[in-house]
Scaffold this active site. Structure first.
Site, PDB file in Angstrom:
ATOM      1  CG  PHE A   1       2.818  -2.831  -8.466  1.00  0.00           C
ATOM      2  CD1 PHE A   1       3.599  -2.848  -9.465  1.00  0.00           C
ATOM      3  CD2 PHE A   1       2.968  -3.162  -7.309  1.00  0.00           C
ATOM      4  CE1 PHE A   1       4.866  -3.569  -9.213  1.00  0.00           C
ATOM      5  CE2 PHE A   1       4.078  -4.132  -7.076  1.00  0.00           C
ATOM      6  CZ  PHE A   1       5.024  -3.977  -7.915  1.00  0.00           C
TER       7      PHE A   1
ATOM      8  CB  SER B   1       9.277  -4.029  -7.030  1.00  0.00           C
ATOM      9  OG  SER B   1       9.973  -4.036  -5.901  1.00  0.00           O
TER      10      SER B   1
ATOM     11  CB  CYS C   1       5.578  -7.034  -4.964  1.00  0.00           C
ATOM     12  SG  CYS C   1       6.858  -6.004  -5.247  1.00  0.00           S
TER      13      CYS C   1
ATOM     14  CB  THR D   1      13.400  -8.334  -5.752  1.00  0.00           C
ATOM     15  OG1 THR D   1      12.549  -7.877  -4.618  1.00  0.00           O
ATOM     16  CG2 THR D   1      14.515  -7.254  -5.743  1.00  0.00           C
TER      17      THR D   1
ATOM     18  CB  ALA E   1      11.339 -15.967  -0.171  1.00  0.00           C
TER      19      ALA E   1
ATOM     20  CG  HIS F   1       2.707  -6.959  -0.003  1.00  0.00           C
ATOM     21  ND1 HIS F   1       3.016  -5.906   0.671  1.00  0.00           N
ATOM     22  CD2 HIS F   1       3.936  -7.108  -0.841  1.00  0.00           C
ATOM     23  CE1 HIS F   1       3.943  -5.418   0.586  1.00  0.00           C
ATOM     24  NE2 HIS F   1       4.845  -6.109  -0.314  1.00  0.00           N
TER      25      HIS F   1
ATOM     26  CB  THR G   1     -15.268  -3.008 -11.060  1.00  0.00           C
ATOM     27  OG1 THR G   1     -14.509  -1.592 -11.428  1.00  0.00           O
ATOM     28  CG2 THR G   1     -16.415  -2.458 -10.291  1.00  0.00           C
TER      29      THR G   1
END
Length: 203
Positions: A2, A40, A47, A49, A68, A106, A151
């Protein structure tokens, strides 16, 4: 992958908690025909699914994702309830513009908002990062916060600040306008900073 450029502000429509997995239904303005099962989507920077798609009569789209145990333990996803607004970004396609910075989806950890200063049209947020992650954050470097590429203005110890422009603060663009002191947000440090630190340690 991404870029941290948010493309929709979705809402959690329902949460089904079953055993050690949460199934989350998200209401979005994405075209159902453009979403594939297994795609995704970064949801507040996480991220996840897509496992099912449900086009709505009003032209919006519901899609389901599953979180999960590791995701539930390391992020705020386990605390989501129906009505929660979340930043959404579709995964990159070949040829897409790289407008932010490379974001994996992640999440590394949680940063806490310790100050919010409204400066007229702009707003400065100050965050406290976990000590293990603060060393990867540098002045003028990039971070992804709740999926948004931002930033870094300054760093002092474990704290750092970002300045948000009116466009980013708009409720139609991101969730940042509603963020307040004490909120915890998903933090993903810049991948380049992580690699540089790793190489330095190995030298």
């Amino acid at each position: 992958m991404f870029t941290g450029i948010i493309t929709d502000v979705g809402k959690v429509a329902a949460v089904e908690r079953r055993n050690d997995v949460n199934k989350i239904t998200i209401d979005s303005r994405y075209d159902a025909a453009s979403i594939a099962i297994g795609a995704s989507i970064a949801c507040a920077g996480v991220c996840l699914t897509v496992i099912s798609i449900d086009p709505q009569p009003n032209g919006r789209t519901f899609f389901d994702v599953e979180a999960a145990p590791e995701t539930l333990a390391l992020t705020e996803v386990g605390n989501w309830e129906a009505g929660e607004a979340i930043n959404l970004e579709r995964a990159l396609k070949l040829g897409d513009e790289l407008g932010g910075h490379m974001v994996s989806g992640h999440v590394d950890g949680l940063a806490t908002i310790v100050n919010r200063e409204d400066l007229g049209e702009t707003t400065r947020f100050v965050f406290e990062a976990p000590a293990s992650l603060a060393r990867f954050i540098a002045t003028k470097g990039s971070v992804a916060l709740d999926g948004t590429s931002l930033t870094v203005n300054w760093v002092e110890g474990n704290q750092f600040s970002v300045l948000l422009i009116p466009h980013t603060l708009s409720p139609d663009v991101t969730t940042w306008g509603a963020r307040k002191i004490g909120d915890r947000v998903h933090l993903e440090v810049d991948q380049m900073a992580r690699y540089v630190a790793r190489l330095t340690e190995a030298a």
